[in-house]
Scaffold this motif. Structure first.
Motif, PDB file in Angstrom:
ATOM      1  N   ASP A 288       0.894  -1.178  -0.049  1.00  0.00           N
ATOM      2  CA  ASP A 288       0.146  -0.188  -0.077  1.00  0.00           C
ATOM      3  C   ASP A 288       0.815   1.109   0.052  1.00  0.00           C
TER       4      ASP A 288
ATOM      5  N   ALA B 149       0.864   5.423  -0.238  1.00  0.00           N
ATOM      6  CA  ALA B 149       0.174   6.825  -0.310  1.00  0.00           C
ATOM      7  C   ALA B 149       0.828   7.672  -1.471  1.00  0.00           C
TER       8      ALA B 149
ATOM      9  N   LEU C 171       2.883   2.831   3.108  1.00  0.00           N
ATOM     10  CA  LEU C 171       2.321   2.941   4.536  1.00  0.00           C
ATOM     11  C   LEU C 171       3.028   2.356   5.351  1.00  0.00           C
TER      12      LEU C 171
ATOM     13  N   HIS D 198      -2.879   4.782  -3.194  1.00  0.00           N
ATOM     14  CA  HIS D 198      -3.994   5.495  -2.640  1.00  0.00           C
ATOM     15  C   HIS D 198      -3.831   7.114  -3.080  1.00  0.00           C
TER      16      HIS D 198
ATOM     17  N   ARG E 119      -4.272  11.172  -3.439  1.00  0.00           N
ATOM     18  CA  ARG E 119      -4.969  12.041  -2.308  1.00  0.00           C
ATOM     19  C   ARG E 119      -4.700  13.281  -2.888  1.00  0.00           C
TER      20      ARG E 119
ATOM     21  N   THR F  17      -2.476   6.216   8.697  1.00  0.00           N
ATOM     22  CA  THR F  17      -3.590   6.421   7.779  1.00  0.00           C
ATOM     23  C   THR F  17      -2.954   6.904   6.546  1.00  0.00           C
ATOM     24  N   VAL F  18      -3.641   7.057   5.175  1.00  0.00           N
ATOM     25  CA  VAL F  18      -3.079   7.306   4.022  1.00  0.00           C
ATOM     26  C   VAL F  18      -2.576   8.681   4.206  1.00  0.00           C
TER      27      VAL F  18
END
Length: 223
Positions: A3, A5, A38, A81, A83, A43-44
């Motif tokens: 995972d 970010a 991560l 992920h 953002r 959290t992301v």
């Protein structure tokens, strides 16, 4: 599955921050959106804030979920992920020997972009308020019932969706966005995050921030 970010930092002039991968890492010299893996219990947003602080000396004040995608590289299978943020402080400092800079979607980076990031640079300049009068957005109403040939004259192509299966079809067809009804929005998320940039139909521009905090890219007010 790793995972990661990923931050899409957008300056007031619409340019986004991109940086090159330093020597010693896979795909060294390729350009990408900044971010990193991560760590346990992060959290992301927290992972992204840490990476931006450590690698570029930036303070991330706020960010909103954009979409999640997966990509299989030779060295790893990653879940990215993404953002978005307009709220950050500082001037980028290349602390790991990399290069970095602010780029518009029609500007070339000094080196090649990572494969997964090429289309996403274009998506980063999608308008936050969908305007039917614009000539840069093409909405395919029959896209999910037939094979669609992308109109290369259009900058972005999307579809109206009602179910998660519709969303996944739009992702598979490499669409840039989808439009959903407000009452369906939560049901079309995967683990609380969109799988593709998402507009909320019939939502007023005044509610843009509310929907972005939930994960929407933007809103499509009633005509």
């Amino acid at each position: 599955m790793v995972d990661v970010a990923v931050g899409v930092l957008i300056r007031e002039d619409g340019r986004v921050l991109l940086s090159s991968r330093p020597e010693g890492k896979p795909y060294a010299g390729y350009w990408e959106f900044p971010g990193g893996k991560l760590e346990a219990d992060e959290t992301v947003h927290d992972a992204l804030a840490r990476e931006l602080r450590e690698e570029l000396g930036l303070e991330l004040l706020d960010s909103t979920p954009w979409f999640v995608t997966e990509h299989r590289y030779e060295h790893a299978h990653v879940r990215l992920h993404f953002r978005r943020s307009h709220h950050f402080k500082g001037t980028p400092e290349c602390r790991e020997g990399q290069q970095c800079g602010w780029f518009a979607s029609n500007e070339r980076t000094p080196g090649l972009l990572l494969p997964v990031d090429q289309a996403i640079v274009n998506r980063a300049s999608l308008p936050e308020v969908f305007d039917d009068r614009t000539d840069t957005l093409t909405l395919s109403r029959t896209a999910l019932q037939a094979t669609v040939v992308r109109d290369r004259k259009a900058r972005w192509v999307g579809a109206r969706v009602e179910t998660l299966d519709d969303v996944l079809k739009a992702v598979a067809m490499a669409f840039d966005f989808v439009i959903v009804e407000p009452e369906n929005f939560d049901a079309l998320l995967v683990d609380g995050e969109p799988r593709i940039p998402t507009y909320v139909n019939r939502a007023p521009a005044a509610d843009l921030e509310k929907w972005q905090k939930k994960g929407a890219h933007g809103v499509k007010p009633e005509a």
